[in-house]
Design a protein around this motif. Structure first.
Motif, PDB file in Angstrom:
ATOM      1  N   GLY A   1      -2.258   5.801   1.778  1.00  0.00           N
ATOM      2  CA  GLY A   1      -1.614   4.501   1.928  1.00  0.00           C
ATOM      3  C   GLY A   1      -1.788   3.961   3.345  1.00  0.00           C
TER       4      GLY A   1
ATOM      5  N   TYR B   1      -7.486  -2.486   5.324  1.00  0.00           N
ATOM      6  CA  TYR B   1      -7.251  -3.900   5.033  1.00  0.00           C
ATOM      7  C   TYR B   1      -7.127  -4.709   6.309  1.00  0.00           C
TER       8      TYR B   1
ATOM      9  N   SER C   1     -10.047  -1.143   1.699  1.00  0.00           N
ATOM     10  CA  SER C   1      -9.110  -2.009   0.992  1.00  0.00           C
ATOM     11  C   SER C   1      -9.293  -3.456   1.404  1.00  0.00           C
TER      12      SER C   1
ATOM     13  N   ALA D   1      -5.403   2.903   3.789  1.00  0.00           N
ATOM     14  CA  ALA D   1      -5.681   1.653   3.076  1.00  0.00           C
ATOM     15  C   ALA D   1      -5.153   0.459   3.863  1.00  0.00           C
ATOM     16  N   LEU D   2      -3.967   0.631   4.426  1.00  0.00           N
ATOM     17  CA  LEU D   2      -3.373  -0.448   5.209  1.00  0.00           C
ATOM     18  C   LEU D   2      -4.239  -0.761   6.427  1.00  0.00           C
TER      19      LEU D   2
ATOM     20  N   ALA E   1       1.169   1.077  -4.237  1.00  0.00           N
ATOM     21  CA  ALA E   1      -0.119   1.734  -4.483  1.00  0.00           C
ATOM     22  C   ALA E   1      -0.047   3.237  -4.298  1.00  0.00           C
TER      23      ALA E   1
ATOM     24  N   PHE F   1       0.815  -1.218   0.000  1.00  0.00           N
ATOM     25  CA  PHE F   1       0.000   0.000   0.000  1.00  0.00           C
ATOM     26  C   PHE F   1       0.853   1.276   0.000  1.00  0.00           C
TER      27      PHE F   1
ATOM     28  N   ALA G   1      -4.258  -6.484  -4.220  1.00  0.00           N
ATOM     29  CA  ALA G   1      -5.119  -5.620  -3.413  1.00  0.00           C
ATOM     30  C   ALA G   1      -6.120  -4.879  -4.283  1.00  0.00           C
TER      31      ALA G   1
ATOM     32  N   THR H   1      -8.626  -1.453  -3.744  1.00  0.00           N
ATOM     33  CA  THR H   1      -8.973  -0.348  -2.866  1.00  0.00           C
ATOM     34  C   THR H   1     -10.125   0.443  -3.479  1.00  0.00           C
TER      35      THR H   1
END
Lengths: 335, 335, 335, 335
Positions: free
Chosen positions: A316, A323, A194, A319-320, A174, A170, A213, A215
């Motif tokens: 980022g 997830y 994500s 998103a992490l 990403a 991410f 992944a 998103t």
């Protein structure tokens, strides 16, 4: 003419050196610094740079140097930006600025205090096809944007040693797409969801990272974005974008080494797309550096700001978190 | 409702039978004639046709039949057209009308005397892609037409036995392209130059025919045409056209069985184009027969006239002469 | 390192200067000559060349210069090649060598006597897409080649003043295609038939030239070629090739400034192809010059020889004769 | 021969009637029922059906009818399936079976008890391009599937009156895509996350529905799917799919009315894609009905089962819940 110093003479550093030394008439690359002496000397020799050192501070102390290009390891970026700003040097810095917001904020504050220029290396913004998409949005060719879909797949995973220090899919891979999403839709992002998996290589999973992944982005203007990331695409570097709007749809295709199509008794086929970023984005790297040199010499704003660099890291990190917690994550007002 | 009789129940005859019996609501196929009794009976059984005979004259004598579809051997076409005209029957006739102009002229004169309708089977005029090209010419989308290029390649040569009686590449295969050239540019042709060779199969050469040909056409309006014919294209039926004009260029592509593109570690590929005319031009065969039925019932001119059928043969004969004498051949005013 | 001098600092001369000065590491551009002093000085200033003169002989007399790049007016090429050869200089010469065979033969004889290298500027041979076609032929990917079709259309006619001295469409424009035909099929050409017209601009006709042409080529190996030339294509530079062979077909497409496709309520569309040769063939110009520098420094044969340069002129003269006499013209054994 | 009755003579009912009456040789359409007498009679007259009634029960009572095609309003499907099963009739039923699982389960149970056949109208499974994707998965052409992306956009929203009774975007429109996801990846789905908005028309929002949606699917085999739905695409019906796997990637393109591409002074363009499902999926409707007739006559399993019909509704309900609660929703074991 702008005198520049290069900090970090690895793969991407040498690419910038080639452009500065040969293809940007208003730039003069006068010094190269790399912690590995051989790397600094080799780069200087190849591109006719008069000075090669191991300590980047020598470049910051040199009154003849007005700007530095930072291509060193990620965890040194923020520190170098701060010091360069204090030394009055303009900075072009490879992405990401840093993986922690506190250090990014400190670096950006130093730049703001110094009044120097900072450009972050989101080179894809300078690619002709992505620019054409942004132009379509700006000029209303597709009306109001409703949906963005980005595909960003590497041909093969990087070495595990790289993955271990990369910040993960991410924040390492990403992050280009988070910036591209902001660039193309020209709107803030309010929420991120994500989901991801380890489908390509279990060794990547054992390092705590993922290799595949998806998103979902909710933009402030109501548009919905999706990003498709994979560490592996056996057919080569897959970099595409599509935007649907109230007035139409625009999409890009991959870039190929030639336009030949061969029809034989089995299929209609063509050679694979350009394999990776050095071939696919060559021209955009030249254009981003030309734009940086122009911004400094002409005293205009840089086209990829420190705020842009920070925003991509925020996305980022969100998103992490999304997830890991398997839930949508709101982006706070500080973003 | 139009009652029709089919003369000739071979491959193309059965195709027309299927369309007349099932997909053209205003048509009723009431009789089938074929010199091979089994063929007539089989066709009638398959498509629910009440009457099957071996002598086509029975169809011409039948007062309930208003029109006949002629799909018998080429050397019977002109004779049947004449007799049908005398019997007051409208005729749809497969191409070519005949290979000699005297017999064509006699047949057309009979049709003129009878005041019946005649449509020649240049089905490609009804294909959506070729029609789109003609539309572009008609509507001025490409300005004045300057250059026409036609590609017409079969997937593989027909049996040698067929080639022997076919009239040869120029009169059997290229005749479709001569008609298409006239259709697309909508101008007479003043001069023809053809060159050809035996590249695919020497056995074709031993029969006095060629398997590869290029024909250059000079149109009365100044445009220049080229036709590319080959009896073999291992990748399938290759049927394309391109027109350059003062205001632009329009071109067609081949037709494929599906739109899927597969990228793997070797290439980006898709399945081969549709293999031959029965698949590629299915829809145009239905449309030409529908148009014929409509023209008869609505008493409108047919869209491919006897003159069109004759003109294509004139060009085929001129191309053959040009190839044999290796010089451009003028098309006389009688054309 | 190879020291080169540039003779002729017009548009194409400056393009080569840019490549030699910046992008070919083994080359050093040390002098520029142009009969127009300002042109020589301007070019030298722009690319950091130390010496600018009006007389090209100064370059031939300079012992530090090993090779010259000839971009002067066509009618000076042969003379300069001869003098350069006598001075022991290697020569890269823009096409055509000359418009008369006697002068070409004299120049090539001088080069042969001197044992120097000569490369003619058929840059398209270095384009990635055309190279891919040649590779397919060489590697048998399409079997034996049967048919070649070349499309070569300029976006708009050059100024009438240029046309007047150009040698005409066949020797000025189509000469690239004659070379490409020889390059792609790798076979001699036995016979040429050309037809042409004035469709674009009557003023071109009043100068005795044509603006639209079709040329048919018969290759010694039996293959048949066609070349489509037009001085006008409103959609931009149209440069395509297609080869059909016993094992398949390969074709190229035009080059575009970006890959974006936009679908709106009227059509699915993309931006026009690259407009002209400076954009379309940029990379091939760099590659041909790099190849010349390599051939001289490494003492290998040049990839486009004097014989290649002569053969294209022979075909151009034959095409012109064929067009004027409206008959196929044999290429004699001296070719 | 299979005797069928049609229940519901609206747009889709008449489409099936045309196929059954004309293009499926083994089928005989013997009766039409529609609550609107005129609709039943009009349909019967157009396709030569001997019997037209208003009460579908007449068809279920007719011993000569072996199967019924159910195209009536959605809320009657489950009831008709149950009654038809009890009457021993095989059923082809348009999607969805119903919007509530309890009624679906009751209908499927009745079918199971009767041992009759049931096929649900997911026609896209029979489209040549989607079948080619499934074939690539089955034959390992792309290795293990990792990512699926489906694009399904209508050209324009249906009437608000339709939307009000449709079940909403997830159950009315996306249900085709849920089935396609299951079909292409051939794996169960464990979790769904949907986000959506009202971007096209606020009136749709006032009815409690959305017009734009993104759904993320987690497959049991680890693959991740995304579905892009929009009620509006001004360029026409947009129906595409892409699958990335360990060995490659396969994708489809839209279908166009012709293959012509026009280049003029403004752009390179082609006509818009086929506008809507009646044109785009014509062939697949014929193939699904042919498959149903074959399954009944040959006593083979139907290719789209009651379970498939149920599973798509389960996913639609889960997607709706996910969107409303803004969180991923697990699909329970009962699915």
């Amino acid at each position: 003419m702008l005198n520049l110093g290069l900090i970090g003479a690895g793969r991407i550093g040498r690419l910038h050196a080639a452009h500065l030394a040969r293809q940007i008439p208003r730039a003069r690359l006068v010094a190269v610094a790399d912690v590995v002496e051989e790397a600094a000397r080799g780069c200087a020799a190849e591109y006719g740079v008069p000075c090669a050192v191991t300590a980047y501070r020598a470049l910051l102390d040199d009154p003849d140097i007005q700007a530095v290009v930072v291509c060193s390891a990620t965890d040194t970026h923020a520190q170098i930006i701060e010091e360069a700003a204090r030394a009055g040097k303009h900075v072009f810095c490879e992405k990401p600025i840093d993986l922690t917001l506190a250090r990014i904020d400190a670096a950006l504050a130093a730049v703001a205090r110094a009044g120097t220029k900072l450009q972050v290396g989101f080179n894809r913004r300078f690619d002709a096809s992505y620019r054409r998409l942004r132009q379509a949005v700006d000029q209303g060719e597709i009306g109001r944007p409703w949906r963005l879909h980005l595909i960003s797949r590497d041909p093969a995973p990087p070495p595990l040693a790289y993955i271990q220090v990369s910040g993960g899919l991410f924040l390492d891979m990403a992050i280009h797409d988070f910036d591209m999403a902001r660039f193309l839709i020209d709107s803030d992002i309010d929420e991120v969801f994500s989901t991801a998996g380890v489908l390509v290589d279990e060794a990547i999973g054992r390092l705590g990272d993922v290799d595949t992944a998806v998103t979902v982005l909710k933009f402030s203007n109501g548009a919905i974005g999706t990003i498709d990331n994979s560490r592996s695409a056996v057919y080569g570097y897959d970099q595409r974008a599509e935007i649907l709007g109230s007035g139409g749809m625009i999409s890009t295709a991959n870039a190929f080494p030639n336009s030949a199509t061969l029809s034989d008794s089995r299929s209609v086929h063509r050679d694979l797309p350009l394999n990776f970023f050095m071939e696919r984005y060559t021209q955009s790297y030249l254009m981003e550096m030309t734009a940086f040199v122009d911004a400094v010499l002409d005293d205009t704003p840089t086209l990829v700001t420190g705020h842009d660099g920070r925003a991509a890291v925020v996305l980022g990190l969100a998103a992490l978190q999304s997830y890991r917690e398997n839930r949508p994550v709101r982006i706070g007002p500080s973003f």
